[in-house]
Scaffold this motif. Structure first.
Motif, mmCIF file in Angstrom:
data_model
loop_
_atom_site.group_PDB
_atom_site.id
_atom_site.type_symbol
_atom_site.label_atom_id
_atom_site.label_comp_id
_atom_site.label_asym_id
_atom_site.label_seq_id
_atom_site.Cartn_x
_atom_site.Cartn_y
_atom_site.Cartn_z
ATOM 1 N N TYR A 1 0.847 -1.187 0.000
ATOM 2 C CA TYR A 1 0.000 0.000 0.000
ATOM 3 C C TYR A 1 0.883 1.239 0.000
ATOM 4 N N LEU A 2 0.356 2.280 -0.637
ATOM 5 C CA LEU A 2 0.939 3.611 -0.551
ATOM 6 C C LEU A 2 0.288 4.302 0.630
ATOM 7 N N GLU A 3 1.111 4.764 1.579
ATOM 8 C CA GLU A 3 0.596 5.488 2.731
ATOM 9 C C GLU A 3 0.911 6.964 2.567
ATOM 10 N N VAL A 4 -0.134 7.756 2.474
ATOM 11 C CA VAL A 4 -0.011 9.198 2.295
ATOM 12 C C VAL A 4 -0.230 9.888 3.639
ATOM 13 N N GLY A 5 0.677 10.774 3.999
ATOM 14 C CA GLY A 5 0.568 11.503 5.256
ATOM 15 C C GLY A 5 0.811 12.983 5.056
ATOM 16 N N PHE A 6 0.828 13.718 6.150
ATOM 17 C CA PHE A 6 0.973 15.170 6.124
ATOM 18 C C PHE A 6 1.965 15.595 7.200
ATOM 19 N N THR A 7 2.796 16.540 6.885
ATOM 20 C CA THR A 7 3.764 17.041 7.860
ATOM 21 C C THR A 7 3.200 18.153 8.716
ATOM 22 N N SER A 8 2.145 18.814 8.243
ATOM 23 C CA SER A 8 1.603 19.963 8.971
ATOM 24 C C SER A 8 0.217 20.293 8.446
ATOM 25 N N GLY A 9 -0.420 21.244 9.083
ATOM 26 C CA GLY A 9 -1.714 21.723 8.631
ATOM 27 C C GLY A 9 -2.859 21.212 9.483
ATOM 28 N N SER A 10 -4.016 21.832 9.316
ATOM 29 C CA SER A 10 -5.217 21.459 10.051
ATOM 30 C C SER A 10 -6.398 21.524 9.099
ATOM 31 N N LEU A 11 -7.300 20.550 9.198
ATOM 32 C CA LEU A 11 -8.478 20.503 8.344
ATOM 33 C C LEU A 11 -9.689 20.927 9.174
ATOM 34 N N ALA A 12 -10.209 22.108 8.878
ATOM 35 C CA ALA A 12 -11.297 22.678 9.663
ATOM 36 C C ALA A 12 -12.578 21.871 9.496
ATOM 37 N N ALA A 13 -13.470 21.973 10.487
ATOM 38 C CA ALA A 13 -14.774 21.317 10.407
ATOM 39 C C ALA A 13 -15.524 21.816 9.183
ATOM 40 N N GLY A 14 -16.077 20.871 8.416
ATOM 41 C CA GLY A 14 -16.829 21.220 7.224
ATOM 42 C C GLY A 14 -15.978 21.532 6.008
ATOM 43 N N ALA A 15 -14.669 21.431 6.145
ATOM 44 C CA ALA A 15 -13.762 21.772 5.041
ATOM 45 C C ALA A 15 -13.189 20.515 4.395
ATOM 46 N N SER A 16 -12.502 20.699 3.289
ATOM 47 C CA SER A 16 -11.806 19.599 2.633
ATOM 48 C C SER A 16 -10.409 20.057 2.245
ATOM 49 N N THR A 17 -9.535 19.120 2.005
ATOM 50 C CA THR A 17 -8.169 19.462 1.586
ATOM 51 C C THR A 17 -8.158 20.023 0.181
ATOM 52 N N GLY A 18 -9.215 19.727 -0.608
ATOM 53 C CA GLY A 18 -9.179 20.062 -2.019
ATOM 54 C C GLY A 18 -8.298 19.065 -2.759
ATOM 55 N N ASP A 19 -8.068 19.355 -4.001
ATOM 56 C CA ASP A 19 -7.355 18.455 -4.904
ATOM 57 C C ASP A 19 -5.972 18.072 -4.377
ATOM 58 N N MET A 20 -5.687 16.781 -4.342
ATOM 59 C CA MET A 20 -4.332 16.266 -4.121
ATOM 60 C C MET A 20 -4.027 15.325 -5.282
ATOM 61 N N GLN A 21 -3.269 15.821 -6.237
ATOM 62 C CA GLN A 21 -2.965 15.064 -7.449
ATOM 63 C C GLN A 21 -1.679 14.266 -7.211
ATOM 64 N N LEU A 22 -1.840 13.005 -6.822
ATOM 65 C CA LEU A 22 -0.732 12.152 -6.429
ATOM 66 C C LEU A 22 -0.473 11.104 -7.502
ATOM 67 N N ARG A 23 0.717 10.529 -7.465
ATOM 68 C CA ARG A 23 1.061 9.476 -8.428
ATOM 69 C C ARG A 23 2.191 8.646 -7.877
ATOM 70 N N PHE A 24 2.302 7.428 -8.366
ATOM 71 C CA PHE A 24 3.488 6.630 -8.078
ATOM 72 C C PHE A 24 3.814 5.770 -9.281
ATOM 73 N N TYR A 25 5.072 5.349 -9.345
ATOM 74 C CA TYR A 25 5.562 4.669 -10.535
ATOM 75 C C TYR A 25 6.659 3.689 -10.144
#
Length: 468
Positions: free
Chosen positions: A110-134
């Motif tokens: 599995y690819l495990e995606v994480g975050f080094t910082s930031g906060s996701l407010a109630a009712g909000a979304s991260t928006g687009d995260m265009q990820l890839r692996f090869y």
């Protein structure tokens, strides 16, 4: 047994099953929306794009969240690499690692995606995260047998075949049945520190006090005025030495000036490039650059690229020793984006045919017309881009350079991006000075102080950086 008792027993069993399967999801605050832009059974790279939504009533620290995308490796020994192409939360805050899972036929990685910082407010979304692996060998990936792959998911929607953990607890999705799914790996509590050696081991400074593009001091100082044909830009365009000049911009101070002109035809298009030898690697690069939003003359609208970058040449397709770090300003947009837009891009490698780009970038839609101090720090496994003293982007991992590079300034038109007009027009880009300190991380404010010290001493050129 009566039907009433039988029905009651079935209800009890179903409720018990629901109590086991759904407690996290019934009370969850996070859910995962997914789509893919690579829908084929095989692909050059897997492209899981995510949008994490907080439907709860309290903010969620993103460094407590892990997202798992399950897949089957093409072979037991196959290695993979992760990349973030673009993210609203910034690719510099997104991490990706690969782990194994056992006990299920549905997936073994599995690819495990994480975050080094930031906060996701109630009712909000991260928006687009265009990820890839090869694949690390850049061969075609088979994804038709991947557990989390949704070939029909070309628009965002909830997708429970990708799991989300918060604080080590599963809060969304259904991991492969029977798999041994270890606890998510810990997230770093802070962003990586700059690191790198303290104290330079050589300096290059150029105030561009040259008389013209034919000044013999240009060659003596190991710069080259490009005149050979080829890319980038409009096929068939020329690169005349006359497109490079050194006009006086204030008092007696001269600047490097690049000119690009076109009449809408390949034969009537000329571009410009000025470059130094390959001897630059880790350290701090800086230049004061003047970008333009409009041509000096003629109609506006061409897709023009105004640059300051470092590069190691590509010896062959997917050459692992290739590297490039770019400041690229597109006042009229290009590459499918509207302008004005600034890109900073860090490259691992690429292939021309069929096109495959292995890079990561950060972009910002805004005007950067006028003079700007651009700083590039390459140290400790991280590449940092600053504009006017403000951190613009951080890239690292596989994109960190491995070999000596040249320093380049060029001005060119994107192929297919010329305005439909035969009226001649010309664009210019200017560079006031260039500075490099080998093996030293120099703060942007300190660079300005050092440049002023050179000028106060009457020093227009200095080079103490040896060839590698």
């Amino acid at each position: 047994m009566s039907r009433k008792l039988l029905w009651g027993g079935l209800v009890a069993v179903l409720l018990a099953a629901l109590a086991v399967a759904l407690p996290a999801q019934a009370a969850q605050s996070l859910r995962l929306r997914y789509k893919t832009s690579a829908t084929g059974a095989t692909a050059d790279q897997v492209e899981p794009w995510f949008d994490l939504v907080n439907s709860g009533t309290t903010a969620v620290p993103l460094n407590t969240v892990k997202i798992r995308y399950y897949f089957t490796a093409d072979s037991p020994a196959q290695q993979y690499r992760f990349a973030c192409s673009w993210a609203v939360v910034s690719c510099s805050a997104v991490t990706g690692t690969f782990q194994t899972v056992s006990g299920t036929a549905a997936a073994d990685r599995y690819l495990e995606v994480g975050f080094t910082s930031g906060s996701l407010a109630a009712g909000a979304s991260t928006g687009d995260m265009q990820l890839r692996f090869y694949r690390s060998d850049w061969q075609t990936i088979r994804q038709s047998d991947d557990y989390s792959f949704g070939p029909t998911r070309t628009t965002y929607g909830d997708w429970d075949k990708v799991a989300v953990y918060q604080g080590g607890t599963l809060v969304w999705g259904v991991p492969p049945a029977g798999g041994t799914d270890p606890s998510p790996s810990p997230s770093p509590s802070t962003s990586p520190s700059p690191g790198g050696p303290g104290g330079g081991s050589g300096v290059v400074f150029d105030d561009f006090a040259y008389a013209s593009s034919s000044d013999p001091q240009i060659t003596a100082h190991n710069w080259t005025v490009r005149t050979n044909s080829g890319g980038p830009g409009v096929p068939g365009a020329s690169w005349p030495a006359s497109n490079v000049g050194f006009p006086v911009v204030s008092g007696s101070n001269r600047a490097l000036q690049l000119r690009a002109a076109t009449d809408g035809t390949a034969g009537g298009t000329s571009q410009a490039e000025f470059l130094h030898q390959r001897k630059f690697f880790e350290g701090t690069y800086a230049a004061r650059v003047k970008f333009a939003d409009a041509p000096d003359s003629g109609p506006d609208g061409d897709n023009i690229v105004e640059t300051f970058f470092t590069i190691t040449p590509l010896a062959y397709d997917l050459d692992p020793d290739y590297s490039e770090q770019d400041f690229e300003y597109l006042p009229n947009g290009g590459w499918g984006a509207q302008g004005p837009i600034m890109y900073t891009t860090t490259w691992e490698t690429y292939r021309n045919e069929p096109w495959l780009a292995v890079n990561t970038h950060t972009e910002r839609t805004a005007s950067y017309a006028g003079w700007h101090d651009l700083v590039l720090q390459v140290s400790g496994g991280t590449v940092r881009y600053y504009i006017d003293g403000t951190l613009f982007a951080e890239h690292g991992g596989d994109y960190y350079p491995e070999t000596p590079q040249s320093v380049n300034f060029n001005l060119w038109f994107i192929s297919g991006g010329l305005l439909g007009s035969a009226t001649p027009r010309a664009y210019t880009q200017q560079v006031d000075w260039f500075y490099f300190s080998k093996n030293e991380v120099v703060a942007p404010a300190e660079i300005a102080s050092r440049v002023n010290a050179f000028r106060s001493a009457g020093t227009t050129w200095k080079d103490t950086v040896p060839m590698p």
